[in-house]
Scaffold this motif. Sequence first.
Motif, PDB file in Angstrom:
ATOM      1  N   GLY A 239       0.829  -1.204   0.000  1.00  0.00           N
ATOM      2  CA  GLY A 239       0.000   0.000   0.000  1.00  0.00           C
ATOM      3  C   GLY A 239       0.861   1.249   0.000  1.00  0.00           C
ATOM      4  O   GLY A 239       1.782   1.398  -0.801  1.00  0.00           O
ATOM      5  N   ILE A 240       0.546   2.157   0.928  1.00  0.00           N
ATOM      6  CA  ILE A 240       1.289   3.410   1.042  1.00  0.00           C
ATOM      7  C   ILE A 240       2.708   3.110   1.514  1.00  0.00           C
ATOM      8  O   ILE A 240       2.924   2.346   2.454  1.00  0.00           O
ATOM      9  N   GLN A 241       3.677   3.741   0.853  1.00  0.00           N
ATOM     10  CA  GLN A 241       5.082   3.442   1.131  1.00  0.00           C
ATOM     11  C   GLN A 241       5.723   4.494   2.028  1.00  0.00           C
ATOM     12  O   GLN A 241       5.418   5.682   1.931  1.00  0.00           O
ATOM     13  N   PRO A 242       6.614   4.065   2.937  1.00  0.00           N
ATOM     14  CA  PRO A 242       7.365   5.014   3.757  1.00  0.00           C
ATOM     15  C   PRO A 242       8.158   5.970   2.851  1.00  0.00           C
ATOM     16  O   PRO A 242       8.565   5.570   1.750  1.00  0.00           O
ATOM     17  N   PRO A 243       8.382   7.206   3.287  1.00  0.00           N
ATOM     18  CA  PRO A 243       8.090   7.747   4.625  1.00  0.00           C
ATOM     19  C   PRO A 243       6.668   8.280   4.797  1.00  0.00           C
ATOM     20  O   PRO A 243       6.365   8.818   5.860  1.00  0.00           O
ATOM     21  N   ASP A 244       5.813   8.140   3.793  1.00  0.00           N
ATOM     22  CA  ASP A 244       4.434   8.593   3.954  1.00  0.00           C
ATOM     23  C   ASP A 244       3.758   7.785   5.062  1.00  0.00           C
ATOM     24  O   ASP A 244       3.890   6.555   5.109  1.00  0.00           O
ATOM     25  N   PRO A 245       3.026   8.456   5.950  1.00  0.00           N
ATOM     26  CA  PRO A 245       2.426   7.741   7.092  1.00  0.00           C
ATOM     27  C   PRO A 245       1.194   6.955   6.677  1.00  0.00           C
ATOM     28  O   PRO A 245       0.438   7.344   5.799  1.00  0.00           O
ATOM     29  N   SER A 246       1.003   5.830   7.305  1.00  0.00           N
ATOM     30  CA  SER A 246      -0.174   4.985   7.115  1.00  0.00           C
ATOM     31  C   SER A 246      -0.377   4.194   8.394  1.00  0.00           C
ATOM     32  O   SER A 246       0.588   3.784   9.043  1.00  0.00           O
ATOM     33  N   LEU A 247      -1.620   3.980   8.759  1.00  0.00           N
ATOM     34  CA  LEU A 247      -1.906   3.203   9.961  1.00  0.00           C
ATOM     35  C   LEU A 247      -1.389   1.778   9.820  1.00  0.00           C
ATOM     36  O   LEU A 247      -0.934   1.166  10.792  1.00  0.00           O
ATOM     37  N   GLY A 248      -1.458   1.245   8.608  1.00  0.00           N
ATOM     38  CA  GLY A 248      -0.959  -0.100   8.369  1.00  0.00           C
ATOM     39  C   GLY A 248       0.557  -0.202   8.505  1.00  0.00           C
ATOM     40  O   GLY A 248       1.080  -1.145   9.105  1.00  0.00           O
ATOM     41  N   THR A 249       1.292   0.775   7.952  1.00  0.00           N
ATOM     42  CA  THR A 249       2.750   0.747   8.063  1.00  0.00           C
ATOM     43  C   THR A 249       3.189   1.001   9.505  1.00  0.00           C
ATOM     44  O   THR A 249       4.221   0.487   9.945  1.00  0.00           O
ATOM     45  N   MET A 250       2.400   1.783  10.260  1.00  0.00           N
ATOM     46  CA  MET A 250       2.707   1.985  11.674  1.00  0.00           C
ATOM     47  C   MET A 250       2.614   0.665  12.434  1.00  0.00           C
ATOM     48  O   MET A 250       3.454   0.365  13.286  1.00  0.00           O
ATOM     49  N   LEU A 251       1.590  -0.129  12.119  1.00  0.00           N
ATOM     50  CA  LEU A 251       1.453  -1.439  12.748  1.00  0.00           C
ATOM     51  C   LEU A 251       2.613  -2.355  12.360  1.00  0.00           C
ATOM     52  O   LEU A 251       3.145  -3.099  13.200  1.00  0.00           O
ATOM     53  N   ALA A 252       3.014  -2.303  11.087  1.00  0.00           N
ATOM     54  CA  ALA A 252       4.091  -3.174  10.622  1.00  0.00           C
ATOM     55  C   ALA A 252       5.411  -2.842  11.307  1.00  0.00           C
ATOM     56  O   ALA A 252       6.162  -3.734  11.726  1.00  0.00           O
ATOM     57  N   SER A 253       5.720  -1.547  11.442  1.00  0.00           N
ATOM     58  CA  SER A 253       6.990  -1.156  12.047  1.00  0.00           C
ATOM     59  C   SER A 253       6.993  -1.327  13.561  1.00  0.00           C
ATOM     60  O   SER A 253       8.050  -1.465  14.172  1.00  0.00           O
TER      61      SER A 253
END
Length: 297
Positions: A239-253
Amino acid sequence: MSVDSALATAPVSDGQATSRLRLVVRRLTHSPLAVLSFALLAVAVVIALLAPWIAPYAPEQTDFAHTLSPPGTPGHLLGSDDLGRDVLSRIMLGMRASLEVGALAVLTALLIGVPLGLAAGYFRPADALISRFTDLLLAFPFLILAVGLAAIRGASLTNAAVAIGIAQIPGVIRIVRSDTLRLKSLDFVAAAIVDGASDLWVLSRHVLPNAVSVILVQATVAIPSAILGEAVLSFLGLGIQPPDPSLGTMLASAQQFAVRAPWAAVLPGLTIMLLALAFNVFGDSLRDALDPKASRQ
């Protein structure tokens, strides 16, 4: 057919439409759950729209002196992540991304699914082809189809929204087709056909306006699915790629620090849950308010 049902599906004037709108609004305002869910969604939308200006920090701004700081830390109300980025700021921007994907995905599904559903319900020759296409898409689970499409198109916000929207098309087609079949059998539609009205006129002036309520309810139910789909895609890196914020990437990291800093995972997860729950509750309340039988209660 009951009197309420007949009135709900017959052609209406502008004055009658306004009266029905007021009735729906009155029913919604008399439901505590509807008011609460709408208020929560209104606050979420306002925060998402203003996030770039009201967020305490830029989402990529780091503070290595305060990594994995707990909520309540001075300067970081909801704490910070492993790179010292402010959790509150990233949740606000991530919520904005989730709502964008939800809106774009549902818009994509409606733009394609509504015309196909109308055609399937109204034209018998087209029904067989469109229904088989729908059955083919329904053979794949929603998330599996979305993940596959996102993997093919590449990882980005737009591609994630399109992939989720395409995965939601079968549900829209089935709902609209079912309501079109119901409306097609009603007297006022049959009278318009006998009177010589063209198929396009009947669909645009009689069928579609009376199917709007069903479409609106389907949209409110589809948005939380799109939000969850975006979170899953971003969690998987599609989905949305870092460094752009996403609730999903926050969970992954945050998963590797779940024991040491649980707030970094709990807070974005709680945000996803509240957004999805609010949309579902409001969708159920809207369905009840638009139901003609509710007027008897």
